[in-house]
Design a protein around this motif. Structure first.
Motif, PDB file in Angstrom:
ATOM      1  N   UNK A   1      33.817  39.092  47.411  1.00 58.58           N
ATOM      2  CA  UNK A   1      33.489  39.957  48.555  1.00 58.58           C
ATOM      3  C   UNK A   1      32.255  40.799  48.239  1.00 58.58           C
ATOM      4  N   UNK A   2      32.121  41.211  46.970  1.00 55.92           N
ATOM      5  CA  UNK A   2      30.929  41.950  46.563  1.00 55.92           C
ATOM      6  C   UNK A   2      29.672  41.121  46.722  1.00 55.92           C
ATOM      7  N   UNK A   3      29.782  39.823  46.410  1.00 54.68           N
ATOM      8  CA  UNK A   3      28.638  38.924  46.594  1.00 54.68           C
ATOM      9  C   UNK A   3      28.307  38.800  48.081  1.00 54.68           C
ATOM     10  N   UNK A   4      29.337  38.689  48.903  1.00 58.19           N
ATOM     11  CA  UNK A   4      29.159  38.574  50.355  1.00 58.19           C
ATOM     12  C   UNK A   4      28.399  39.776  50.911  1.00 58.19           C
ATOM     13  N   UNK A   5      28.831  40.988  50.584  1.00 57.42           N
ATOM     14  CA  UNK A   5      28.168  42.178  51.111  1.00 57.42           C
ATOM     15  C   UNK A   5      26.780  42.375  50.520  1.00 57.42           C
TER      16      UNK A   5
END
Length: 389
Positions: A129-133
């Motif tokens: 999710x950190x990569x996504x944001x």
């Protein structure tokens, strides 16, 4: 990582680049060009920014009320409006038209952010999710690199149109990757019984919404005026673009780093540290007006602003895992409310005082208050809830 998960992750990143990195934040590096052409004053820039954030607020709020039947079609509609309004900024030459376009862009960007998040987060771990944001930071980096290349003839209209074409390419890739046929939603485990702790859950959520609202109010003043301020304190060629590129470079990997820290420190304290750092980053350039201070402020701003979003959304999602879209929409509504107020007040202060000092110091103080509201408001309630699970 499974192939389908990778497709969804890349599609989500592309969606955030279109809606947030370009649709929302391209205005910041283009603003100095529009001011140089005497198209806008600082107050006019504030009106445009607030129009965008009013649209963002309404889009996020409506999504908390309505039942979405087709996420992919809503996502497609949002992407199309983001692309069209970015291109359209270069077609019109009046403040009234720009106000409408920025409003529609904000409305669409909220829809894309909330819907893409709800689709993508169903499949990703906290680290993924950190990569996504990080897609927001990647979009900011892209605008920072693209604006000087597209503005070689000092034609601000060509910059908007060029970014519109880039958005079209990314938007098509995003929608293809995130269409419902690609998505296999994970089955959620039965939710924990919140009935015995409903007041505690509400307390944590309310404190989180207050903090996130303060973040929206404070950070957006820097997000709107950072590049214009940079030009006022330095004669370095292209300092406006350089500072915005630094924001993008710092933001892109930051969400992963903050997610890793949250796994050690907990989300409450990690959010507090991130917001304290951001308040320092907002204040440094105006307290020590120099190129070095501008670059330091840009890096601190980039490192923190999307990390705060990632952690806030994850924190709320932990509290109410079954109300993914509505909780994200509720948080985004409070964030959007702060964003409307910030540029209006900031623009008026800058125009009246002829200086960025009061506006940016005020923004730093607001973010500082948001940081304090988390440990003081939540206290040990989050630990008690964790032990009760």
């Amino acid at each position: 990582m499974e192939r389908r998960t990778l497709i969804v992750l890349l599609g989500g990143i592309a969606a955030l680049m279109v809606a947030m990195g370009i649709g929302r934040f391209a205005f910041t590096p283009i603003l100095p060009m529009m001011i140089d052409h005497h198209l806008l004053s600082a107050a006019g820039a504030g009106y445009l920014a607030s129009s965008n954030y009013l649209g963002y607020l309404i889009g996020a709020f409506v999504l908390t009320l309505v039942q979405v039947r087709s996420r992919s079609m809503l996502l497609f509609s949002g992407l199309i409006v983001c692309i069209a309004t970015t291109w359209g900024m270069g077609l019109f030459h009046s403040l009234d038209a720009w106000l409408v376009l920025r409003f529609l862009s904000g409305l669409a960007s909220a829809i894309v952010f909330v819907i893409a998040s709800s689709i993508v987060l169903d499949r990703l771990s906290a680290l993924q999710a950190g990569i996504f944001y990080g897609g927001v930071g990647a979009g900011i980096l892209l605008t920072g690199l693209s604006v000087p290349l597209l503005a070689r003839n000092s034609d601000w209209t060509e910059v908007w149109k060029g970014l519109g074409l880039i958005s079209l390419i990314l938007g098509l890739a995003a929608w293809y990757s995130l269409r419902e046929r690609h998505i296999v939603t994970q089955t959620l485990s039965p939710s924990h019984d919140h009935a015995h702790h409903s007041s505690a859950f509400r307390r944590v959520l309310i404190c989180l919404m207050i903090s996130y609202g303060f973040e929206g109010l404070g950070y957006i003043v820097t997000g709107t005026y950072l590049v214009a301020f940079a030009k006022s304190v330095s004669n370095i060629p292209n300092i406006a673009s350089i500072s915005w590129i630094l924001v993008g470079i710092a933001a892109t990997p930051s969400c992963v780093g903050w997610s890793m820290l949250a796994s050690r420190w907990g989300k409450k304290w990690t959010l507090t540290v991130a917001m304290l750092l951001q308040s320092i980053g907002i204040a440094i350039p105006v307290l020590i007006p120099s190129s070095t201070a501008v670059f330091a402020g840009a890096i601190l701003f980039g490192v923190t602003f999307m990390g705060i979003t990632t952690l806030s959304v994850a924190f709320a999602k932990d509290l109410y895992p079954k109300n993914n879209r509505k909780i994200i929409g509720l948080l985004t509504t409070f964030f959007g409310l702060g964003q409307i107020i910030g540029p209006l007040i900031g623009g008026l202060l800058i125009s009246e005082n002829g200086s960025y000092l009061t506006a940016l110091i005020g923004a730093a103080f607001i973010v500082f208050l948001g940081a304090l509201s988390l440990p003081l408001g939540i206290g040990r309630t989050d630990q008690q809830l964790k032990q009760a699970k």
